[in-house]
Design a protein around this motif. Structure first.
Motif, PDB file in Angstrom:
ATOM      1  N   CYS A  64     -78.495 -42.228  46.688  1.00 32.08           N
ATOM      2  CA  CYS A  64     -79.549 -42.072  45.667  1.00 32.08           C
ATOM      3  C   CYS A  64     -80.736 -42.967  45.977  1.00 32.08           C
ATOM      4  O   CYS A  64     -81.845 -42.688  45.527  1.00 32.08           O
ATOM      5  N   CYS A 121     -74.573 -35.984  43.069  1.00 38.90           N
ATOM      6  CA  CYS A 121     -73.860 -37.239  42.813  1.00 38.90           C
ATOM      7  C   CYS A 121     -72.355 -36.953  42.768  1.00 38.90           C
ATOM      8  O   CYS A 121     -71.937 -35.886  42.328  1.00 38.90           O
ATOM      9  N   CYS A 145     -65.428 -48.054  42.745  1.00 45.57           N
ATOM     10  CA  CYS A 145     -66.245 -46.884  42.426  1.00 45.57           C
ATOM     11  C   CYS A 145     -65.417 -45.649  42.718  1.00 45.57           C
ATOM     12  O   CYS A 145     -65.386 -45.155  43.847  1.00 45.57           O
TER      13      CYS A 145
HETATM   14  S1  BJ8 Z   1     -76.897 -40.000  40.483  1.00 45.34           S
HETATM   15  S2  BJ8 Z   1     -74.861 -42.222  42.393  1.00 45.34           S
HETATM   16  S3  BJ8 Z   1     -77.728 -43.337  40.617  1.00 45.34           S
HETATM   17  S4  BJ8 Z   1     -74.760 -42.272  38.876  1.00 45.34           S
HETATM   18  S5  BJ8 Z   1     -71.271 -47.214  42.235  1.00 45.34           S
HETATM   19  S6  BJ8 Z   1     -72.030 -47.059  38.817  1.00 45.34           S
HETATM   20  S7  BJ8 Z   1     -70.951 -44.111  40.553  1.00 45.34           S
HETATM   21  S8  BJ8 Z   1     -68.705 -46.752  39.837  1.00 45.34           S
HETATM   22  S9  BJ8 Z   1     -74.447 -45.454  40.835  1.00 45.34           S
HETATM   23 FE1  BJ8 Z   1     -75.416 -43.452  40.639  1.00 45.34          FE
HETATM   24 FE2  BJ8 Z   1     -76.925 -41.807  39.220  1.00 45.34          FE
HETATM   25 FE3  BJ8 Z   1     -74.838 -40.884  40.599  1.00 45.34          FE
HETATM   26 FE4  BJ8 Z   1     -76.985 -41.698  41.864  1.00 45.34          FE
HETATM   27 FE5  BJ8 Z   1     -70.388 -45.592  38.956  1.00 45.34          FE
HETATM   28 FE6  BJ8 Z   1     -69.812 -45.749  41.508  1.00 45.34          FE
HETATM   29 FE7  BJ8 Z   1     -70.584 -47.880  40.235  1.00 45.34          FE
HETATM   30 FE8  BJ8 Z   1     -72.276 -45.895  40.698  1.00 45.34          FE
END
Ligand code: BJ8
Length: 425
Positions: free
Chosen positions: A311, A344, A377
């Protein structure tokens, strides 16, 4: 920093001594990692300046905007449409954090086994060290992974301006309808906050501004396909990171200037490393400022990073928003369609991401892929397995790295990466 901003930070309620400590770490990390690089494009001086003023001049700009009645929106996810914020006369800034801070305090609110990105966001709030967070008139959380959505329940008790956006988890018609209705609800909330109704003209203009920023980032990405690579992965990551904070029009102009220089470099076959240096693609969790650990390890181990499926990278910016609509409804539909394509790992199933990683590996002529998963994660760590399998079936080597923001495992990761580089090289 060009000025003394102490009173501004004090007015924002920062803990000055903790903030000083953070700036010191940030400053020395930047020097050791960024300024130590060789053959950097001259244009990167712009980003050096932005980083040296990341809590100074840029915050002053936001404070000045606020004084003129403009509202600031802070966001933790690329699903929050900047187009809507800009069209309603607000500024959007990224709030995700890439460093551990006030961890003891954080663990009073969150379980130990929470990913570093979420913990870091809490640490910056609890430690009172983030002027972006403290400047924001609205903080947008989103129901993406379980960690984030449950953490926002606690964050809501620490801040009084949290807005939670619901997000679909399935790419179905119902999922798209949910996203569309959540974007309408967000539009109304932002309009109510700024007191400005979004018009077809203002939304078109905002779409153009954000598309131009994305186009500049596409240009940068495209130039990295050259061998030798004209810019390091570290510097390209920095450009992507800064895109979340900087004024969008200024960012676009500055990045395009750097791309002019990089085009020249490509023509002259001038690179940051010699031709045939092993080329690696990073894929996985986003890397927020100042999380430079993995690219730093990779690029000081004899390889160059040529792309980020992330991202803070291509997943976040690859699609543009269609601005041809002539009604608000059509433009909101176009925004929904654009963001609904973001692959995502919270989506299930999520085959598009697998395809995208493979496409990128081919396009950027990568010799191998490093899958980056933050510890705890689940979405990305779970997807790492099928990503690795799909890549290996195509004969593309893949290395799965699971880590956090700490530096204790640097030696161990370096050894694994050096072995991987030897294998792919
Ligand atoms: S669209 S990737 S910016 S949610 S690393 S907090 S997924 S446990 S960041 Fe994300 Fe929006 Fe998706 Fe992009 Fe959870 Fe994994 Fe931690 Fe994460």
């Amino acid at each position: 920093m060009s000025e003394d901003y102490t009173s501004m930070w004090q007015d924002l309620g920062l803990d000055l001594s903790a903030h000083d400590a953070l700036l010191n770490v940030l400053g020395s990390g930047y020097r050791d990692i960024y300024l130590a690089q060789k053959e950097r494009p001259e244009g990167m001086g712009y980003f050096d300046f932005v980083m040296s003023e990341v809590h100074g001049l840029r915050i002053k700009e936001l404070v000045d905007e606020k004084a003129q009645g403009r509202k600031i929106i802070g966001s933790y996810c690329v699903f929050v449409p900047e187009e809507i914020a800009l069209a309603a006369g607000a500024t959007l800034v990224g709030l995700c954090s890439g460093a551990d801070f006030a961890m003891e305090e954080v663990e009073k609110y969150l379980p130990r086994n929470t990913c570093a990105l979420i913990k870091s966001s809490f640490g910056f709030k609890l430690g009172k060290v983030c002027p972006y967070l403290e400047s924001a008139d609205m903080i947008v959380g989103e129901n993406t992974c379980d960690g984030k959505k449950k953490a926002y329940e606690s964050l809501g008790k620490l801040v009084d301006n949290l807005y939670v956006m619901d997000l679909p988890q399935v790419k179905s018609e119902n999922g798209r309808a949910l996203l569309r209705s959540e974007y309408d609800r967000f539009r109304q909330a932002v309009e109510a906050m700024t007191g400005k109704a979004i018009t077809v003209e203002s939304l078109k203009q905002a779409i153009e501004t954000v598309n131009a920023k994305r186009r500049a980032l596409h240009r940068l990405a495209g130039l990295r396909k050259a061998d030798p690579a004209p810019v390091s992965g570290l510097d390209a990551l920095l450009a992507n990171q800064v895109s979340f904070y900087d004024n969008p029009a200024r960012f676009t102009e500055s990045l395009n200037k750097i791309c002019d220089e990089l085009e020249q470099r490509v023509e002259e076959k001038k690179g940051i490393a010699s031709e045939k240096t092993p080329r690696l693609l990073l894929s996985g969790c986003p890397m927020a400022v100042p999380n430079w650990k993995l690219p730093w390890i990779v690029e000081t181990s004899g390889a160059v990073i040529v792309g980020e499926e992330s991202c803070v990278g291509e997943r976040g910016v690859r699609n543009l928003t269609n601005d041809s609509g002539s009604t608000l409804d059509e433009l909101m539909d176009a925004i929904t369609d654009r963001y609904f394509k973001v692959d995502c790992a919270i989506f299930t199933p999520n085959p598009d991401r697998l395809d995208h990683v493979m496409e990128m590996a081919e396009e950027y002529k990568a010799d191998g892929v490093i899958h980056y998963g933050l510890q705890f994660c689940q979405p990305y760590l779970m997807e790492a397995v099928p990503v690795e399998k799909a890549l290996e079936e195509k004969g593309m080597p893949c290395l799965r790295i699971e880590t956090d923001y700490g530096m204790e495992d640097v030696g161990q990761i370096k050894t694994r990466i050096q072995a991987f580089i030897e294998q792919v090289g």
